[in-house]
Enzyme design. Structure first.
Site, PDB file in Angstrom:
ATOM      1  N   MET A  97      19.087 -23.853 -18.042  1.00  0.00           N
ATOM      2  CA  MET A  97      19.945 -25.005 -18.318  1.00  0.00           C
ATOM      3  C   MET A  97      20.047 -25.327 -19.805  1.00  0.00           C
ATOM      4  SD  MET A  97      21.503 -27.351 -16.393  1.00  0.00           S
ATOM      5  CE  MET A  97      20.789 -27.578 -14.788  1.00  0.00           C
ATOM      6  N   LYS A  98      18.890 -25.410 -20.460  1.00  0.00           N
ATOM      7  CA  LYS A  98      18.905 -25.879 -21.855  1.00  0.00           C
ATOM      8  C   LYS A  98      19.492 -24.857 -22.821  1.00  0.00           C
ATOM      9  CE  LYS A  98      14.122 -24.703 -23.128  1.00  0.00           C
ATOM     10  NZ  LYS A  98      13.681 -24.013 -21.925  1.00  0.00           N
ATOM     11  N   GLY A  99      19.505 -23.605 -22.434  1.00  0.00           N
ATOM     12  CA  GLY A  99      20.224 -22.617 -23.219  1.00  0.00           C
ATOM     13  C   GLY A  99      19.549 -22.160 -24.485  1.00  0.00           C
TER      14      GLY A  99
END
Ligand code: B12
Lengths: 341, 259
Positions: B141-143
């Protein structure tokens, strides 16, 4: 008659060249085979799963032999790769495949030289290229497999396989012989001699599931896997025969063996579906049996005494050691310089 | 993979593209800098050894610019020299990722409108490899590098299997989940085991009859797009890859694949 491989049978139309490892000498083998075709095969076809004929190995940075084709030969490659070779190629057919280097094409060599074979990545690409070559009347086709990939050896793709091995597999003759033996054992899984086993595999392929029968006289049952309750029940009650339509890995044979109260005959479609480590295959065979429906026809073994990694093993003793593990197969070593001039 | 226009057509004027060598401060001077350690203490003999090595590396007139004794019998060297070799740039063909760079919104719109559903993606760091930071950078998600990872995209459903996943386990998972694309990461290697492992994965997918239903990607610092293609993958992503590059590739290739 083939100049370098007099034992090349007449009834093999598509010949796969697979390597025990990357840089085992597949391109050298391919060139020797291409050069050795006589007047009865004036226009052989050649293609590669992966990339072949590049000037240097992109990984090691060392020079590689190029793929050399005669006038009249046929090649399947990406259109954009044609510019990278010195041979002139006239495009005859587009197979419908698209690659980063343009359409996949089959072409006829109008002036001899080197070619870059690139763009064919899957068995479907190979099938399309072979079909196009057949339409063009090509009498013999060589398919080079990338790395130690086995896809080209699938009996539904090729009629026979030549195995390339060499010094790159080890720094001693014994190491190379042992690893070649392991590879040969992987390719030489015996055919099942039971007539019913073919029908069982047909059932497995039709449903794309595991198919099995209790032995001696059970009916055909299909299951999601060995841990499916119906499978557990059959395995737990005695001997059984199991057909797997797809890839077979260590975990699958381990599960089958763990659940079995008797002996199992495990059937693979052909040896290219088996991905067992030598240890796991040996452990399974202690009690059970491993068979294929369609074996690979191995035509011979070629031996490259030069390793791109920098060492050379003595040719004659190396060939003798490979012969000793090759169990009667023809074994040859082509006398060529390791690096192109 | 870069989107900058770096085509040879833009090259320096007066340059012969058939014989390109290193540039120091004048065109064609071939100047390069090399640095290395030697397992001998610094001193006149070690300095001569460093120079001779540089000659064997293909450098003319090598000169030592920096030497330092590292202690414990080691020394460190920086040399300048004139590279004897050239490359013919006009004969180089390098396969590159050819999809257009799209934004987060464009990627989602493309997939959801054209495919009509989310793409199911399975990712894993395979074989004995335990370096998950790379695949997590792409998927989580946070990439990474200021971009969201694939989990953040409404267009993708991501199943991240983590580290040291065997090819056989990965294949069972792919079958079980009905994945559309498989992302494999390989970071560490010894004796090229990452290449054999990747080759085996592609062969396994072929053997299982799934090849035509799947997009196969691999990535890691030793992966190039060319290596990936040679191994039978659809794409390969090397060091510095950002999640959006992968997402844009997946979206465009999947839409092409549907046709
Ligand atoms: C962190 C790290 C570890 C951690 C890993 C923790 C974890 N959960 O990941 C730990 C401590 C466990 C570890 C262990 C080991 N490590 Co380590 N490790 C590193 C280190 C420092 C950083 C790697 C990293 O996270 N990079 C950051 C990420 C973001 O970059 P990346 O992996 O390249 O990923 C990017 C791209 O490549 C790409 N990408 C990567 N995968 C994929 C996949 C897909 C599908 C796509 C599209 C893109 C993609 O996208 C990412 C984002 O741009 C490197 C050195 C270095 N500075 O690189 C050594 C390094 C990788 N390790 C190394 C070694 C040798 C080991 C050990 C063998 C050490 C030992 N003797 O025990 C063990 C092996 C363990 C194992 N079984 O794998 C060597 C590998 C050398 C080699 N020959 O391959 C390195 C290079 C260090 C060195 N110089 O010697 N390591």
């Amino acid at each position: 008659m083939h100049a370098t491989l007099p034992w090349m049978p007449q009834d093999v139309f598509v010949i796969a060249v697979v390597g025990c490892s990357k840089n085992a000498g597949k391109t050298t083998t391919l060139n020797a085979l291409l050069a050795g075709f006589g007047d009865d095969v004036p226009n052989p076809g050649v293609l590669s799963i992966g990339i072949d004929g590049e000037e240097v190995d992109f990984w090691l940075g060392v020079p590689k032999p190029r793929v050399e084709v005669r006038q009249g030969a046929f090649v399947a490659t990406a259109e954009g790769a044609l510019a990278a070779g010195t041979a002139l190629v006239e495009i005859c057919e587009r197979t419908g495949g698209r690659t980063l280097l343009g359409d996949l094409v089959v072409g006829r060599v109008t002036a001899p030289g080197s070619v870059l074979l690139a763009g064919i990545r899957s068995k479907d690409d190979v099938r399309a290229a072979i079909a196009a070559m057949k339409r063009l009347g090509v009498p013999r086709i060589l398919v080079d497999g990338a790395y130690q990939r086995l896809a080209a050896a699938d009996p539904e793709v090729s009629d026979g396989t030549i195995l390339a091995t060499g010094a790159v597999l080890g720094t001693t003759i014994d190491q190379v012989a042992l690893r070649t033996l392991e590879f040969l054992q992987r390719l030489r899984v015996p055919r099942s001699e039971f007539a019913d086993d073919g029908a069982l595999m047909d059932a497995a392929r039709r449903d794309n599931r595991l198919a099995m029968r209790a032995l001696p006289a059970g009916g055909i049952v299909t299951a999601d896997g060995p841990t499916d309750p119906v499978a557990v029940q059959i395995l737990g009650s005695g001997d059984a025969v199991i057909a797997i339509p797809g890839a077979i890995g260590d975990d699958l044979v381990r599960q089958c063996a763990a659940l079995s109260a008797g002996r199992i005959r495990l059937l693979a479609r052909d040896p290219t579906r088996l991905f067992l480590t030598p240890q796991e295959a040996t452990a399974f065979r202690k009690r059970h049996d491993l068979r294929v429906i369609q074996p690979i026809r191995i035509l011979g073994v070629t031996v490259n005494p030069f390793s791109v990694l920098g060492w050379t093993l003595p040719r004659e003793p190396l060939v003798a050691a490979i012969r000793a593990v090759a169990d009667g197969l023809p074994v040859v070593s082509f006398d060529v310089h390791p690096h192109p001039t | 993979m870069t989107t900058r226009d770096d085509s040879p057509a833009r090259a320096v004027s007066g340059l012969d593209l058939h014989a390109v060598g290193p540039y120091g401060d004048t065109l064609g001077d071939g100047i390069v800098q090399v640095s290395f350690s030697l397992p001998v203490p610094a001193g006149p003999e070690a300095r001569e050894a460093a120079r001779r090595l540089a000659v064997q590396m293909g450098l003319n007139e090598p000169q030592v610019y920096h030497e330092a004794d590292l202690g414990y019998g080691f020394s460190f060297w920086i040399l300048y020299g004139k590279c004897r070799h050239h490359v013919d740039v006009t004969r180089i063909v390098v396969p590159k990722i050819d999809t257009a760079p799209l934004s987060f919104e464009e990627i989602n719109a493309l997939v959801l409108e054209k495919a009509g559903r989310r793409l199911r993606i399975v990712g894993a760091c395979t074989g004995t490899d335990a370096h998950t930071v790379g695949i997590d950078a792409i998927l989580n998600m946070k990439g990474f590098a200021g971009e969201y990872g694939l989990e953040r995209y409404p267009a993708f459903e991501v199943i991240n299997l983590g580290s040291q996943v065997s090819n056989a386990t990965l294949l069972s998972k792919v079958r079980e989940t009905g994945a559309d694309a498989v992302l494999v990461s390989q970071v560490v290697t010894q004796k090229d085991v990452h290449l054999s492992n990747l080759a085996e994965w592609v062969d396994m997918v072929e053997a299982d009859g799934l090849r035509q239903d799947l997009l196969l990607l691999c990535g890691g610092p030793r992966i190039t797009h060319e290596v990936a293609l040679e191994l039978g993958f659809d794409a390969g992503f090397g060091a510095g890859t950002t999640p959006r590059q992968v997402a844009a590739w997946l979206a465009q290739k999947w839409v092409q694949h549907l046709r």
